[in-house]
Design a protein around this motif. Structure first.
Motif, short mmCIF file in Angstrom:
data_model
loop_
_atom_site.label_atom_id
_atom_site.label_comp_id
_atom_site.label_asym_id
_atom_site.label_seq_id
_atom_site.Cartn_x
_atom_site.Cartn_y
_atom_site.Cartn_z
N ALA A 235 59.57 60.75 65.19
CA ALA A 235 59.64 61.24 63.63
C ALA A 235 61.14 61.87 63.41
CB ALA A 235 58.91 62.46 63.56
N ARG A 236 61.86 62.35 64.72
CA ARG A 236 63.05 62.79 64.40
C ARG A 236 64.16 61.55 64.15
NH1 ARG A 236 66.75 65.61 69.24
NH2 ARG A 236 68.87 65.83 68.10
N GLU A 237 63.93 60.23 64.86
CA GLU A 237 64.77 59.07 64.53
C GLU A 237 64.43 58.50 63.21
OE1 GLU A 237 65.05 57.47 69.26
OE2 GLU A 237 62.98 56.88 67.81
N LYS A 238 63.18 58.59 62.93
CA LYS A 238 62.93 58.16 61.36
C LYS A 238 63.56 58.89 60.54
CE LYS A 238 58.81 55.55 62.51
NZ LYS A 238 57.24 55.41 62.12
N SER A 239 63.74 60.12 60.67
CA SER A 239 64.01 61.19 59.64
C SER A 239 65.58 60.91 59.62
CB SER A 239 63.79 62.67 59.96
OG SER A 239 62.53 62.69 59.98
N LYS A 240 66.26 60.51 60.50
CA LYS A 240 67.64 60.44 60.75
C LYS A 240 68.02 59.12 59.82
CE LYS A 240 71.42 59.98 64.16
NZ LYS A 240 72.00 59.72 65.41
N VAL A 241 67.21 58.04 60.14
CA VAL A 241 67.33 56.86 59.44
C VAL A 241 67.12 57.13 57.82
CG1 VAL A 241 66.47 54.31 58.89
CG2 VAL A 241 66.68 55.25 61.40
N MET A 242 66.22 57.73 57.76
CA MET A 242 65.84 58.31 56.08
C MET A 242 67.17 58.81 55.44
SD MET A 242 61.71 58.91 56.23
CE MET A 242 61.47 58.98 54.36
N ALA A 243 67.62 59.84 56.17
CA ALA A 243 68.78 60.73 55.69
C ALA A 243 70.00 59.60 55.55
CB ALA A 243 68.89 61.80 56.68
N PHE B 137 69.52 55.13 48.50
CA PHE B 137 68.17 54.38 48.55
C PHE B 137 66.90 55.51 48.28
CE2 PHE B 137 70.73 51.53 50.79
CZ PHE B 137 70.42 50.36 49.82
N SER B 138 65.92 55.20 47.44
CA SER B 138 64.82 56.21 47.26
C SER B 138 64.16 56.74 48.40
CB SER B 138 64.07 55.58 46.00
OG SER B 138 63.34 54.46 46.91
N TYR B 139 63.65 57.59 48.60
CA TYR B 139 62.57 58.09 49.65
C TYR B 139 61.32 57.30 49.60
CZ TYR B 139 59.56 61.42 52.05
OH TYR B 139 58.94 61.84 52.97
N GLU B 140 60.98 56.81 48.48
CA GLU B 140 59.77 56.03 48.63
C GLU B 140 59.80 54.37 49.38
OE1 GLU B 140 61.08 57.69 46.02
OE2 GLU B 140 59.36 59.10 45.79
N ALA B 141 61.36 54.14 48.98
CA ALA B 141 61.51 52.64 49.24
C ALA B 141 61.68 52.67 50.85
CB ALA B 141 62.94 52.15 48.77
N VAL B 142 62.34 53.69 51.43
CA VAL B 142 62.77 53.74 52.73
C VAL B 142 61.40 54.21 53.49
CG1 VAL B 142 64.15 55.15 54.60
CG2 VAL B 142 64.93 54.58 52.24
N SER B 143 60.57 55.09 53.14
CA SER B 143 59.41 55.59 53.91
C SER B 143 58.28 54.22 53.87
CB SER B 143 58.74 56.82 53.17
OG SER B 143 58.64 56.55 51.85
N ARG B 144 58.41 53.61 52.81
CA ARG B 144 57.55 52.32 52.56
C ARG B 144 57.72 51.52 53.83
NH1 ARG B 144 58.14 51.41 47.85
NH2 ARG B 144 59.27 49.37 47.82
N VAL B 145 59.20 51.19 53.86
CA VAL B 145 59.51 50.17 55.01
C VAL B 145 59.26 50.91 56.38
CG1 VAL B 145 61.33 49.11 55.78
CG2 VAL B 145 61.21 49.19 53.50
N LEU B 146 59.42 51.92 56.67
CA LEU B 146 59.32 52.74 57.94
C LEU B 146 57.64 52.83 58.19
CD1 LEU B 146 62.08 55.41 57.90
CD2 LEU B 146 61.90 53.10 58.94
N GLY B 147 56.73 52.59 57.05
CA GLY B 147 55.53 52.69 57.30
C GLY B 147 54.67 53.91 57.31
N GLU B 148 55.48 54.96 56.95
CA GLU B 148 55.06 56.47 57.31
C GLU B 148 55.97 57.30 56.06
OE1 GLU B 148 54.72 58.00 61.02
OE2 GLU B 148 53.92 59.75 60.29
N ILE B 149 55.15 58.23 55.24
CA ILE B 149 55.94 59.11 54.40
C ILE B 149 55.70 60.33 55.30
CG2 ILE B 149 55.66 60.27 52.24
CD1 ILE B 149 54.61 57.83 51.07
N PHE B 150 56.97 60.93 55.46
CA PHE B 150 57.15 62.10 55.91
C PHE B 150 57.46 63.18 55.00
CE2 PHE B 150 58.80 59.17 59.14
CZ PHE B 150 58.11 59.55 60.29
N VAL B 151 56.41 64.24 54.98
CA VAL B 151 56.41 65.46 54.10
C VAL B 151 57.15 66.38 54.90
CG1 VAL B 151 55.18 66.85 52.69
CG2 VAL B 151 54.46 64.51 52.80
N GLU B 152 58.04 67.42 54.45
CA GLU B 152 58.59 68.39 55.02
C GLU B 152 57.78 69.65 54.86
OE1 GLU B 152 62.38 69.31 53.70
OE2 GLU B 152 63.39 67.41 54.31
#
Length: 202
Positions: free
Chosen positions: A171-179, A186-201
């Motif tokens: 989760a930490r690595e994915k959050s770093k990529v998303m940031a 890039f939109s949160y939706e596009a990035v999270s869709r590619v990563l395959g998981e939506i992170f909710v803070e």
């Protein structure tokens, strides 16, 4: 118009500062031809001749030279001429000349810009950059509707180039990529869709 100051720009040119906040840049030979020196008066007739006989031609050649290296918007060209201390009427003339001969067209410029950048930049970044170049928000929006940016595809390409494997990332690595991608617009939706998981803070 009274010449309040003459300031050298380089070995050949000088800024001629007039009492009504006008500034012209002329060559030494031109200063001599029109007997321009500090404290002297420039009549309306002489000023008109300088504008039409010298500055119109010089501004026209300047913008054509600028367009040789790369496309530019009207605002970018106006800014370049202003930086060169061309009077407003000369700037307007040069821009009118370019439009009249179809050397510039902001809408066509925007279409080419979106087409060239839509495979590597986010929609938000493209919109921001075009606004900085003086493009109207509505024109940008219409073009992006016609030529939408596939942000998910760009994100996938980014992940592939970085040799990242979302399945092996925590989760930490994915959050770093998303940031990182978020900072690029890039939109949160596009990035999270590619990563395959939506992170909710939390």
């Amino acid at each position: 118009m009274i010449v309040t100051e003459i300031v050298p720009v380089d070995k050949r040119r000088s800024k001629v500062i007039l009492d009504d906040d006008f500034t012209l840049v002329l060559y030494r030979g031109e200063l001599k031809r029109y007997f321009i020196e500090e404290g002297s008066e420039i009549t309306e007739e002489v000023y008109g001749e300088i504008v039409k006989e010298i500055l119109y031609k010089r501004a026209r050649e300047r913008v054509l030279f600028l367009l040789k290296s790369s496309d530019k918007t009207e605002q970018e060209l106006r800014r370049k001429l202003k930086e060169g201390f061309y009077p407003q009427e000369v700037i307007d003339y040069a821009i009118h000349f370019l439009k009249e001969h179809r050397f510039i067209n902001d809408q066509e410029y925007a279409k080419r810009y979106v087409e060239f950048n839509s495979r590597k930049k986010s929609e938000r970044q493209i919109e921001y950059e075009l606004k900085r170049k003086g493009l109207d928000k509505e024109i940008i929006g219409d073009i992006l509707k016609e030529q939408p940016v596939d942000e998910a595809a760009i994100v996938r390409d980014y992940i592939r180039k970085k040799r990242l494997n979302p399945e092996q990332m925590d989760a930490r690595e994915k959050s770093k990529v998303m940031a990182s991608l978020g900072r690029k617009g890039f939109s949160y939706e596009a990035v999270s869709r590619v990563l395959g998981e939506i992170f909710v803070e939390d």
